[in-house]
Design an enzyme around this catalytic site. Sequence first.
Site, short mmCIF file in Angstrom:
data_model
loop_
_atom_site.label_atom_id
_atom_site.label_comp_id
_atom_site.label_asym_id
_atom_site.label_seq_id
_atom_site.Cartn_x
_atom_site.Cartn_y
_atom_site.Cartn_z
N SER A 177 -25.38 -6.90 10.28
CA SER A 177 -26.08 -7.47 9.14
C SER A 177 -27.47 -6.86 9.03
CB SER A 177 -26.10 -8.99 9.25
OG SER A 177 -26.54 -9.59 8.06
N GLU B 166 -16.85 -10.16 3.11
CA GLU B 166 -18.21 -10.45 3.57
C GLU B 166 -18.83 -11.66 2.86
OE1 GLU B 166 -19.95 -8.81 5.90
OE2 GLU B 166 -18.97 -6.85 6.13
N HIS C 283 -18.50 -12.45 6.47
CA HIS C 283 -19.63 -11.87 7.19
C HIS C 283 -19.86 -12.62 8.50
CE1 HIS C 283 -23.36 -9.50 7.07
NE2 HIS C 283 -24.04 -10.57 7.46
#
Length: 489
Positions: free
Chosen positions: A195, A315, A409
């Site tokens: 990330s 995600e 995610h």
Amino acid sequence: MTTYDGETGSAPIVTFSAGQVRGEIRDGNARFLGIPFAAAPVGPLRFALPAPAPAWEGVREATAPGATAPQNPYSGALARILPTVINTGDDFLNLNIFAPPVHGDGLLPVVVWFHGGSLQHGSNALDGYDGTAFARDGIVFVAPNYRLGAEGFSVLAGAPLNLGLADQLAALRWVQAEISHFGGNPDSVTVMGQSAGGNTVAALLAHPQASSLFKRAIIQSGPLMAQPPKDAGRITRAMAKDLGVPATRDAFMKFSPDQLLAAQARVIAGSTPLTGGAGFALALDPGLIPANPIVALESGAGSGIDLLIGTTSEEARLWLVPTGLVMKITWFHLAVARRKVGISAAAVKLFKRNRPYAVLGEVLGDLATDKLLRVPMNQVADARLARGAATFVYEFAWPSPVEYLRAAHAVELGFVFDRLASPDSLGLAGATAPQDLATDMHRAWVNFAATGDPGWEPWSLRRPVKTFDGGSNPVVSAPREDERAAITM
């Protein structure tokens, strides 16, 4: 070189340039926690480039996590599934080391992990980032903290940009100088981030000194972008307005970290990486980020460094589903969003046609995943292929049952760390996550750090993507190529 007898309860002591640290042996591996790699960024060192950590007398205890960077916990729905650990103290520019027992004369591969968290959350104290499994498998694992939020990524007159990234560079230089004392090979370093941590790894990969600091890089779900300072500084200006001061170092120095965190919380309320609003970002910077990372990487930066890069399949579900936003998206919202980021109406129709049973929020999430992460990743992989650079691409596709996250995610983290029993992983993947998938995925990451080969074919004209679905984990050639092409147009 350093050796450990592996006896649980023993207290290994390591000597390096700043002094001595006493760690502990747990599960047969050594751990040293909270070691300063830079001076505490407080007082005159606040909003300044990192300075060397001062030396100390005697033996420093390194058996408990150190201080964490000032931060607010996650709020709203994300607080249910994303943990926060806050340890107070000034010496938060510290790192944790997990090292296997070392015997003989060989130094071991090193992984340096930079956590994610939108450049405002996270720390090396999170249980999910425990490096025991990496140490178990022959890797010296290093997890540094770095400055976050206003302390690390403000755009202030009179202060350097990207201080959190400068901290990461300082940690990597520390690794080069000191990791051999802990059994690690400074010539075999893999830098790894997810990330926002993946975003900083992209910037590090594009940095002119990258090849002197690490040999390989892993980018998990990381944007490959930086913004002009004016754009990256929007949140800084909003905070300055909230506080009634100019956006300068002198003005911000008058507020405590807690006061800045309170202002940060006020101006960032309701923002997410998907829906927009105030947020921190890397800023283009002649010293640290002279060019947008994706442009630099496409132009050949980092071509001498092996790269493992990938995304999860869905995600955006992390921000869409737990919040309930996924059910509130209308055709109007979809039209506005696609115009804002430059997606054609034809691409929207294609994605919808390929998902006949999906609600519009799910279509928007998949469009955002491709536009923000998957398509740029493919562009960089193609550019590296043209230069003969080794690139391995993966996709994490196992569907988590927790809150209908599916392959959202951050769900992959417990698998990469082979730490499914961690409370952090349980919050994202649940109690029934398949251990076989964690074993396979973790082994691929270890193999890449050790040899540069995760176990599947490198990127080629076939566009091979290792797909970790929890079944056969196949290598798929050019997955969803029609959608990638539509987004790229």
